[in-house]
Write an enzyme that holds these catalytic residues in place. Sequence first.
Site: not given
Ligand code: BG6
Length: 474
Positions: A239, A335
């Site tokens: 991400h 987190k």
């Molecule tokens: C996921 C991760 O891909 O993305 C998670 O495995 C994380 O750990 C999540 O919480 C976050 O996604 P978003 O869309 O809530 O920012």
Amino acid sequence: MPPHLFVLFGATGDLAALKLFPALFHLSADTDAPFVVLGVGRSDWDDGHLQQAATEALVEAGTDEAEATAWAEKTLRYARTTSYGELEPVFERAAEIEADAGTEGNRVYYLALPPSAFPDAIRSLGTHEAERQATEGAGWGRLVIEKPFGHDAASARELNDIVHEHFAEDAVYRIDHYLGKETVQNLLVFRFANAIFESIWNREQVERVEITVSEPNDAEGRAGYFDGVGTLRDMIQNHLTQLFTLVAMEPPARLDADGIRTEKIKVLRSTRTARPDETVLGQYGAGTVGGEEKEAYRDHEGVAKDSETETFAAVRLHVDNWRWTGVPFVLRTGKRMPARRTEIAVVFRTPPVRLFYRSGEPGMAPAPNRLLIRLQPDEGFHLAFEVKSPGDGFGTTTQELDFCYEDAFGRLPDAYETLLRDVAKGDPTLFVHADEAEQAWRLYEPLLDRGEIEVHPYASGTWGPDAADRLAEA
Ligand code: BG6
């Protein structure tokens, strides 16, 4: 959306309940095209069981119960498999459904599976697709793979090899759901439709870029997955790296999958591999989030008492190209933070000569201009600039120009909705190319086996280890 059968591997899992059923529900609402979802899992479920689970998930996500039930009964079917290497029962059920559903033989195979199941599932699907495609008018078959795509560069390459033995790259859709977020796609529009920003988007004007994803949620309840993975692999490699490439890339020659991916891959290739001494890792201890007392990571069920898995990571990257040499990019995520925030801060250089001072602090220089791109929540932009504080000589104060997406456009579609629609349409622009996945792993290779990198404890409900602040300052 074209008619198709959506074969969902991992239909009994969390991702299906949290994201995929709501997205599939909204997609169905937008189309008259025949559309059936065949859920696949190892649990001894039947159609009714899957329909019930999906209805509950939809109601939890805010859908009216009667509507959710009607949709689930009409759309969802279930096939059980005991092994992903042996999918005959799934293929038989798929053929039965297709005989009268009007889905024209088009199929999406969506793998929301533990990574250990990928090779078997891909091989079985590949062999089956090869046979199916040999029949005239078989319809198309597309493979969607959820993250994690490998656990390092070598395993990503092996997985790509298995995929390519059976599927052409243009039939493969590697998901990074951040790419489906409207605000993430808007980075391209923001940069390349607004010449005023593009002309200052370089090392002459930018001092540093900070990309932050803070999450109040934790790894409780998913330790089985998370403890073997950690934040570098779960968030940074995918991400945050996607956000980084979109901020740093050159304008694409064309606005299509090839044009965009080519530029993203160039950024990854120009980026030095991350260094342990420019990385800070952390793990949350006990603390308070949103007024609630929380236990430490190591106290979660399924986590070893001496686990060194990181729940926080900050990494400083350097791009060696004409645009960015000398500008650090700090990627930071954790987190159990005090608030949910995904944002990109572009911090501009201060004027070459200092004439003014920060109001009330005559020894301090005015703050640098800062463009904050907020991706969630409160999606929008904030451009911070200095103005004269009335009555304080040449003291300055920071003010902001703001734009809020929701005020202008209302509800934004969910990322999965956008991505699933694109798979059905056959548009791979927002998906991760094979090379991109491998290159993204390469960047973090020196960090993955952890070696000497210390894991700093931080209290739940704080912004992570102090050591991470120094990465942005240096
Ligand atoms: C996921 C991760 O891909 O993305 C998670 O495995 C994380 O750990 C999540 O919480 C976050 O996604 P978003 O869309 O809530 O920012």
